[in-house]
Design a protein around this motif. Structure first.
Motif, PDB file in Angstrom:
ATOM      1  N   SER A 135     -18.037 -76.644 -55.834  1.00  0.00           N
ATOM      2  CA  SER A 135     -17.575 -77.531 -54.698  1.00  0.00           C
ATOM      3  C   SER A 135     -17.580 -76.025 -53.831  1.00  0.00           C
ATOM      4  CB  SER A 135     -15.612 -78.248 -54.845  1.00  0.00           C
ATOM      5  OG  SER A 135     -16.613 -79.506 -55.220  1.00  0.00           O
ATOM      6  N   PRO A 136     -18.837 -74.684 -53.252  1.00  0.00           N
ATOM      7  CA  PRO A 136     -18.650 -73.995 -52.451  1.00  0.00           C
ATOM      8  C   PRO A 136     -17.739 -73.898 -51.455  1.00  0.00           C
ATOM      9  CG  PRO A 136     -20.815 -75.034 -51.538  1.00  0.00           C
ATOM     10  CD  PRO A 136     -20.752 -75.477 -53.764  1.00  0.00           C
ATOM     11  N   ARG A 137     -17.728 -74.909 -51.162  1.00  0.00           N
ATOM     12  CA  ARG A 137     -16.462 -74.843 -48.915  1.00  0.00           C
ATOM     13  C   ARG A 137     -15.370 -74.352 -49.716  1.00  0.00           C
ATOM     14  NH1 ARG A 137     -18.907 -78.801 -44.931  1.00  0.00           N
ATOM     15  NH2 ARG A 137     -20.781 -78.300 -44.872  1.00  0.00           N
ATOM     16  N   GLU A 138     -15.159 -75.223 -50.512  1.00  0.00           N
ATOM     17  CA  GLU A 138     -13.303 -75.191 -51.053  1.00  0.00           C
ATOM     18  C   GLU A 138     -12.891 -74.166 -51.953  1.00  0.00           C
ATOM     19  OE1 GLU A 138     -15.425 -78.431 -52.002  1.00  0.00           O
ATOM     20  OE2 GLU A 138     -14.178 -79.480 -50.645  1.00  0.00           O
ATOM     21  N   LEU A 139     -14.805 -73.585 -52.773  1.00  0.00           N
ATOM     22  CA  LEU A 139     -13.920 -72.281 -53.591  1.00  0.00           C
ATOM     23  C   LEU A 139     -14.124 -71.095 -52.231  1.00  0.00           C
ATOM     24  CD1 LEU A 139     -13.733 -71.227 -55.737  1.00  0.00           C
ATOM     25  CD2 LEU A 139     -15.965 -70.989 -56.279  1.00  0.00           C
ATOM     26  N   HIS A 140     -14.707 -71.019 -50.686  1.00  0.00           N
ATOM     27  CA  HIS A 140     -14.960 -70.372 -50.368  1.00  0.00           C
ATOM     28  C   HIS A 140     -13.479 -70.017 -49.228  1.00  0.00           C
ATOM     29  CE1 HIS A 140     -16.359 -68.661 -46.260  1.00  0.00           C
ATOM     30  NE2 HIS A 140     -15.616 -69.338 -45.806  1.00  0.00           N
ATOM     31  N   THR A 141     -13.004 -70.786 -49.531  1.00  0.00           N
ATOM     32  CA  THR A 141     -11.178 -71.012 -48.659  1.00  0.00           C
ATOM     33  C   THR A 141     -10.663 -70.582 -49.463  1.00  0.00           C
ATOM     34  OG1 THR A 141     -12.522 -72.791 -47.158  1.00  0.00           O
ATOM     35  CG2 THR A 141      -9.464 -72.843 -47.828  1.00  0.00           C
ATOM     36  N   ALA A 142     -10.763 -71.519 -51.366  1.00  0.00           N
ATOM     37  CA  ALA A 142     -10.092 -70.447 -52.102  1.00  0.00           C
ATOM     38  C   ALA A 142     -10.043 -69.277 -52.174  1.00  0.00           C
ATOM     39  CB  ALA A 142     -10.026 -71.029 -53.533  1.00  0.00           C
ATOM     40  N   TYR A 143     -11.142 -68.065 -52.432  1.00  0.00           N
ATOM     41  CA  TYR A 143     -11.242 -66.705 -52.634  1.00  0.00           C
ATOM     42  C   TYR A 143     -10.708 -65.950 -51.303  1.00  0.00           C
ATOM     43  CZ  TYR A 143     -14.579 -67.274 -56.273  1.00  0.00           C
ATOM     44  OH  TYR A 143     -14.994 -67.177 -57.435  1.00  0.00           O
ATOM     45  N   SER A 144     -10.786 -66.744 -49.797  1.00  0.00           N
ATOM     46  CA  SER A 144     -10.206 -66.258 -48.567  1.00  0.00           C
ATOM     47  C   SER A 144      -8.825 -66.208 -49.069  1.00  0.00           C
ATOM     48  CB  SER A 144     -10.721 -67.115 -47.381  1.00  0.00           C
ATOM     49  OG  SER A 144     -11.655 -67.072 -47.585  1.00  0.00           O
ATOM     50  N   ALA A 145      -8.480 -67.529 -49.277  1.00  0.00           N
ATOM     51  CA  ALA A 145      -7.193 -67.096 -49.782  1.00  0.00           C
ATOM     52  C   ALA A 145      -6.439 -65.494 -50.002  1.00  0.00           C
ATOM     53  CB  ALA A 145      -5.838 -68.609 -49.572  1.00  0.00           C
ATOM     54  N   GLU A 146      -6.918 -66.004 -51.348  1.00  0.00           N
ATOM     55  CA  GLU A 146      -6.916 -64.954 -52.337  1.00  0.00           C
ATOM     56  C   GLU A 146      -6.703 -63.335 -51.477  1.00  0.00           C
ATOM     57  OE1 GLU A 146      -5.293 -65.380 -54.959  1.00  0.00           O
ATOM     58  OE2 GLU A 146      -5.278 -67.246 -54.560  1.00  0.00           O
ATOM     59  N   SER A 147      -7.942 -63.283 -50.694  1.00  0.00           N
ATOM     60  CA  SER A 147      -7.529 -62.220 -50.479  1.00  0.00           C
ATOM     61  C   SER A 147      -7.371 -61.848 -49.379  1.00  0.00           C
ATOM     62  CB  SER A 147      -9.597 -61.987 -49.734  1.00  0.00           C
ATOM     63  OG  SER A 147      -9.728 -60.902 -48.682  1.00  0.00           O
ATOM     64  N   VAL A 148      -6.907 -62.472 -48.533  1.00  0.00           N
ATOM     65  CA  VAL A 148      -5.110 -62.401 -47.484  1.00  0.00           C
ATOM     66  C   VAL A 148      -4.208 -61.969 -48.604  1.00  0.00           C
ATOM     67  CG1 VAL A 148      -3.270 -63.648 -46.304  1.00  0.00           C
ATOM     68  CG2 VAL A 148      -6.428 -64.137 -46.525  1.00  0.00           C
ATOM     69  N   ILE A 149      -4.058 -62.479 -49.678  1.00  0.00           N
ATOM     70  CA  ILE A 149      -2.853 -62.521 -50.223  1.00  0.00           C
ATOM     71  C   ILE A 149      -2.973 -59.972 -51.146  1.00  0.00           C
ATOM     72  CG2 ILE A 149      -1.785 -62.769 -53.106  1.00  0.00           C
ATOM     73  CD1 ILE A 149      -2.638 -65.691 -52.816  1.00  0.00           C
ATOM     74  N   ASP A 150      -4.491 -60.596 -51.610  1.00  0.00           N
ATOM     75  CA  ASP A 150      -4.752 -58.587 -51.746  1.00  0.00           C
ATOM     76  C   ASP A 150      -4.096 -58.096 -50.779  1.00  0.00           C
ATOM     77  OD1 ASP A 150      -5.956 -59.901 -53.917  1.00  0.00           O
ATOM     78  OD2 ASP A 150      -7.914 -60.061 -53.189  1.00  0.00           O
ATOM     79  N   GLU A 151      -4.410 -58.653 -48.909  1.00  0.00           N
ATOM     80  CA  GLU A 151      -3.986 -57.572 -48.375  1.00  0.00           C
ATOM     81  C   GLU A 151      -2.106 -57.350 -47.915  1.00  0.00           C
ATOM     82  OE1 GLU A 151      -5.813 -55.873 -47.270  1.00  0.00           O
ATOM     83  OE2 GLU A 151      -7.890 -56.564 -47.982  1.00  0.00           O
ATOM     84  N   VAL A 152      -1.873 -58.706 -48.403  1.00  0.00           N
ATOM     85  CA  VAL A 152      -0.489 -58.419 -48.256  1.00  0.00           C
ATOM     86  C   VAL A 152       0.273 -57.817 -49.519  1.00  0.00           C
ATOM     87  CG1 VAL A 152       1.739 -60.415 -48.808  1.00  0.00           C
ATOM     88  CG2 VAL A 152      -0.105 -60.840 -47.488  1.00  0.00           C
ATOM     89  N   VAL A 153      -0.298 -57.448 -50.515  1.00  0.00           N
ATOM     90  CA  VAL A 153      -0.576 -56.693 -51.545  1.00  0.00           C
ATOM     91  C   VAL A 153      -0.103 -55.728 -51.302  1.00  0.00           C
ATOM     92  CG1 VAL A 153      -0.256 -55.836 -53.806  1.00  0.00           C
ATOM     93  CG2 VAL A 153      -0.580 -58.318 -53.671  1.00  0.00           C
ATOM     94  N   PHE A 154      -1.398 -55.321 -50.517  1.00  0.00           N
ATOM     95  CA  PHE A 154      -1.141 -53.755 -50.113  1.00  0.00           C
ATOM     96  C   PHE A 154      -0.630 -53.286 -49.248  1.00  0.00           C
ATOM     97  CE2 PHE A 154      -5.110 -53.586 -53.190  1.00  0.00           C
ATOM     98  CZ  PHE A 154      -4.455 -52.318 -54.170  1.00  0.00           C
TER      99      PHE A 154
END
Length: 416
Positions: A135-154
Motif C-alpha cells: 500500500s504505497p500511498r499509505e506508506l508514503h504518508t506514514a513515512y512523512s509522519a515519521e519524518s515530521v517526528i524526526d524534525e520535532v526531535v531535532f
C-alpha cells in the motif's frame, strides 16, 4: 490532523508504536550535544568533549547496522532490549566517569559502548512497512509522519539537553536522554502485535543489505548530505557568536528544522506519481541548490530565512529515501537497510562538523558556509552518478510502486 494522516493512524497500535518511537529517538539529538555540554562544563576542555562525542558517533555508525541486522533475523524485542540495557549501563558509566573525574580514557570506553544504542527510527519504520506492505500511498504518508517526528526531535532535543545541563547540573542532559531511551524502547518492544515477524532463516542469505547497489548509492550520497547538516550546525553557531548573539543560534537552527517539518507534513498529503528514484535525485539537487544563499549571508535574519528555505527540501528527500530503501533491500533485511542510511548521515555529520570547524578557525564563520556548499555539490554528484544503479531488490520486482500502479519489473527499471 488531515485525513490521510487520520487514515494511517486509524489502524490499532500505530499511535502507540509511533509515540514510543518518538521517545526512543530523543537521544539521537540529545546525547551528542549533551556529552559536549557536560564534559565542557565539568572540565573546561572542549577538545576532549568533542572527541568523546565523536567516539559515540563513530561507534553508533559501526555497531548500529549490525544490531539492526540481528533484529531482522531474531525480532525487535529479543535484540533491542539487551542492546538497550548495555547502552544504558554505558551511559551511566559515562556520567559517573565525568562527574567523578575518572581518567579520560574511561570516557572514551563508555562512549564507545554507548554506541550500541539501537536505531529506533528504523524499528518504527519497519513496523510501518510491515503494516502497509503493498500500500504505497499509505506508506508514503506514514513515512512523512515519521519524518515530521524526526524534525520535532531535532528541534526539542538539543534545547532540552543544553538547557538542563546548563541550568540544573552538567549531567542532566545525557541523563534525561537515557531515560527517554529506556522508556521509548521498552514501551515499543512491549507492543508485540505490530512487531514485524522475522523472515525464515533462508531469506537472510547473501550477506549484508549493503550489497544492494541501490542502497550503496543512497548511503554514499547520504554521507555528503550528513556533511551538509553537520557543517550548517557548527557554522551557524559560530556565525551567531560573531554577530554577538550566540544564544540565538539555537532558534535559527530550529527554524531550519521547522522548514523541514512543515514540508514533510505537506509532502505526506500528496499522492505523487512517477519514478521515485528520479524524485530522490531532484530532492538531493534541491538541497544542494539551497546552500547557495548561505554563501551570501550577512546577518541573522537573512540567515534564518535562508535556512528555512533550505529546510523545505530535507523531509521530502528523506521520505523518498525510506521508500527507496523499502524497494532496494530484501524484506528480510529492511531494518538493517534503513539503519545504513542513518549511518551514512552520522558519518557525514561528523565529517562536516570537523571540516566546518577547521574552516571557521582559519577564515571566519561566513567562509564556513562554503563547507555545506561543497557537500551539497558532492551529494548532487553522487545522486547523478549513481542514478543508473538504483534498482529494486529481486523480490521487489513487480510489486506496487508509489504511483499506485502494478508495474512489470522490466518497465520499473527502464528509467534507471
Amino acid at each position: 490532523m488531515s485525513s490521510p494522516y487520520r487514515a494511517v493512524f486509524a489502524v490499532p497500535g500505530t499511535k502507540g508504536f509511533s509515540a514510543a518511537g518518538f521517545l526512543g529517538r530523543m537521544p539521537l539529538s540529545m546525547l551528542g550535544i549533551g556529552i559536549v555540554t557536560m564534559i565542557s562544563q565539568i572540565t573546561g576542555r572542549y577538545g576532549l568533549a568533542g572527541a568523546v562525542s565523536a567516539t559515540l558517533a563513530i561507534s553508533a555508525a559501526a555497531v548500529g547496522p549490525q544490531i539492526s541486522r540481528l533484529v531482522d533475523r531474531y525480532g525487535q524485542r529479543r535484540v533491542v532490549r539487551p542492546a538497550t540495557v548495555i547502552a544504558l549501563v554505558a551511559v551511566a558509566g559515562l556520567l559517573l566517569s565525568a562527574q567523578q573525574r575518572w581518567p579520560d580514557w574511561t570516557l572514551f570506553v563508555f562512549a564507545a559502548v554507548t554506541g550500541c544504542v539501537p536505531s529506533v527510527g528504523a524499528m518504527v519504520r519497519a513496523r510501518w512497512a510491515a503494516l502497509y506492505e503493498g500500500s504505497p500511498r499509505e506508506l508514503h504518508t506514514a513515512y512523512s509522519a515519521e519524518s515530521v517526528i524526526d524534525e520535532v526531535v531535532f528541534i526539542v532535543g538539543p534545547i532540552l539537553s543544553i538547557g538542563l545541563s546548563t541550568a540544573w547540573f552538567p549531567e542532566a542532559g545525557p541523563l534525561l536522554a537515557g531515560c527517554f531511551l529506556a522508556a521509548g524502547v521498552f514501551w515499543l518492544t512491549s507492543q508485540r502485535a505490530t512487531e514485524p515477524v522475522p523472515r525464515p532463516r533462508a531469506d537472510h542469505g547473501g550477506g549484508s543489505a549493503l550489497r544492494s547497489p541501490g542502497l550503496q548509492v543512497l548511503v554514499v550520497t547520504f554521507v555528503a548530505t550528513g556533511a551538509i547538516f553537520g557543517a550548517v550546525d557548527v557554522v551557524t553557531v559560530a556565525f551567531a557568536e560573531e554577530q554577538g548573539h550566540k544564544a540565538a543560534s539555537s532558534l535559527v537552527l530550529a527554524v531550519y528544522a521547522l522548514g523541514s517539518c512543515l514540508a514533510g507534513a505537506v509532502f505526506g498529503l500528496l499522492h505523487l506519481k512517477g519514478d521515485p528514484a528520479r524524485r530522490w535525485v531532484l530532492g538531493v539537487c534541491a538541497m544542494a541548490v539551497s546552500m547557495i544563499p548561505l554563501q551570501l549571508v550577512g546577518n541573522l535574519p537573512f540567515l534564518a530565512v535562508a535556512l528555512f528555505v533550505a529546510g523545505l527540501s530535507i523531509a521530502p528527500t528523506m521520505v523518498t529515501t525510506m521508500a527507496l530503501v523499502e524497494q532496494y533491500v530484501p524484506r528480510a533485511k529492511l531494518t538493517e537497510g534503513m539503519t545504513w542510511t542513518s549511518t551514512g548521515l552520522a558519518v557525514g555529520v561528523a565529517l562536516g562538523s570537523s571540516a566546518a570547524g577547521w574552516v571557521v578557525d582559519a577564515s571566519g564563520a561566513a567562509a564556513g558556509y562554503t563547507v555545506p556548499g561543497a557537500a551539497g555539490v558532492l551529494a548532487a554528484a553522487g545522486a547523478f552518478l549513481g542514478y543508473r544503479r538504483l534498482r529494486p531488490a529481486p523480490e521487489r520486482v513487480g510489486v506496487v510502486r508509489d504511483d499506485g500502479d502494478d508495474t512489470d519489473g522490466a518497465s520499473e527499471r527502464c528509467m534507471a
